[in-house]
Design an enzyme around this catalytic site. Sequence first.
Site, PDB file in Angstrom:
ATOM      1  N   GLU A 137       0.832  -1.214   0.000  1.00 52.25           N
ATOM      2  CA  GLU A 137       0.000   0.000   0.000  1.00 52.25           C
ATOM      3  C   GLU A 137       0.863   1.259   0.000  1.00 52.25           C
ATOM      4  O   GLU A 137       0.515   2.255  -0.640  1.00 52.25           O
ATOM      5  CB  GLU A 137      -0.933  -0.012   1.219  1.00 52.25           C
ATOM      6  CG  GLU A 137      -1.924  -1.174   1.229  1.00 52.25           C
ATOM      7  CD  GLU A 137      -2.706  -1.304  -0.065  1.00 52.25           C
ATOM      8  OE1 GLU A 137      -3.010  -0.268  -0.689  1.00 52.25           O
ATOM      9  OE2 GLU A 137      -3.013  -2.438  -0.460  1.00 52.25           O
ATOM     10  N   HIS A 140       1.837   2.186  -3.502  1.00 51.47           N
ATOM     11  CA  HIS A 140       0.835   2.962  -4.239  1.00 51.47           C
ATOM     12  C   HIS A 140       0.955   4.451  -3.908  1.00 51.47           C
ATOM     13  O   HIS A 140       0.788   5.310  -4.772  1.00 51.47           O
ATOM     14  CB  HIS A 140      -0.572   2.467  -3.889  1.00 51.47           C
ATOM     15  CG  HIS A 140      -0.935   1.175  -4.562  1.00 51.47           C
ATOM     16  ND1 HIS A 140      -0.795   0.966  -5.912  1.00 51.47           N
ATOM     17  CD2 HIS A 140      -1.451   0.017  -4.058  1.00 51.47           C
ATOM     18  CE1 HIS A 140      -1.198  -0.256  -6.215  1.00 51.47           C
ATOM     19  NE2 HIS A 140      -1.586  -0.854  -5.108  1.00 51.47           N
ATOM     20  N   GLU A 211      -0.529  -2.747  -9.890  1.00 49.21           N
ATOM     21  CA  GLU A 211      -0.492  -3.749  -8.825  1.00 49.21           C
ATOM     22  C   GLU A 211       0.813  -4.534  -8.870  1.00 49.21           C
ATOM     23  O   GLU A 211       1.424  -4.815  -7.835  1.00 49.21           O
ATOM     24  CB  GLU A 211      -1.693  -4.699  -8.944  1.00 49.21           C
ATOM     25  CG  GLU A 211      -3.041  -4.069  -8.630  1.00 49.21           C
ATOM     26  CD  GLU A 211      -3.109  -3.536  -7.209  1.00 49.21           C
ATOM     27  OE1 GLU A 211      -2.630  -4.222  -6.280  1.00 49.21           O
ATOM     28  OE2 GLU A 211      -3.642  -2.432  -7.022  1.00 49.21           O
TER      29      GLU A 211
END
Length: 294
Positions: A137, A140, A211
């Site tokens: 995370e 990102h 991803e």
Amino acid sequence: MTYPKGMANQLKTILLLSALSVLLITIGGAISPTMLVVMIAFAVVVNVGAFLHSDKLVLRMSRARVVERHEAPGLCDVIRELADRAQLPMPKVAIVPDATPNAFATGRDPQRAVVAVTEGLLRLTDQRELRGVIAHELAHIKHRDTLIATIAAAAAAAITSIAQVLQWSALFGGLSSDDEEGSSGVGVLLTAVLAPIGAVMIQAGISRSREYIADEYAAELTADPKGLANALAKLQRYGQQLMQRGAPMPQPATTSLSIVNPLSGLSGRGAGIANLFSTHPPIEQRIQRLMAMA
């Protein structure tokens, strides 16, 4: 940090964003310049508005609650350690009251970022696996994937809006159908039908490439690819068990932001063409890539 596969996925993202632009220009050529500008402006305004307020909107939709360190010291310490390693400011930490194990990051830039995890994820994963998920995370956030997703969404929304105008125009006789221009009208109508499908596929492809990049960055950040691979395997098993039990299909508003699709049991070799429209790569492939790095 440098890693060849990551560079390849960065290039793929650029190519897919370019493909969206080409598709937008192509379908825009079938309508008046004025209407094209109006549709693009509308899509941009809507998506930019969502981008500027994405953190609040996503937290509200997911029912996430921002917590302080004394409420979740173990989680906050892991996030702070990895954020420091990634040279990121400490993001806000939120917990989602959901038994489905998952996590997501939101916020338009690192200074306004939020990392959210579900109660189910905290129960299912051990410390090593949790670190892998958190690092994913943070990747990102580091790569500003929210911004990339907003650009892709704006282009896809503009394409869909223009296509709808063309389809309505065809229904009400706006497209010529005489012998001289009939073939052109049919081509425009076909473009109007196929363009939104292509836009969704390209947008999903961009999401999948991000991803992969986040997985690779997480493996580098933690120096433990197997930790994230083990977490993904657990999340996949949970999704398969959910489907086997015939449980109601979870439909969280943050599915596209989450580390896995809650219905992860659908992904993989058996999903076929559905993977072309999926915002997440098949978990088997993600695990294979991570294990190759290990």
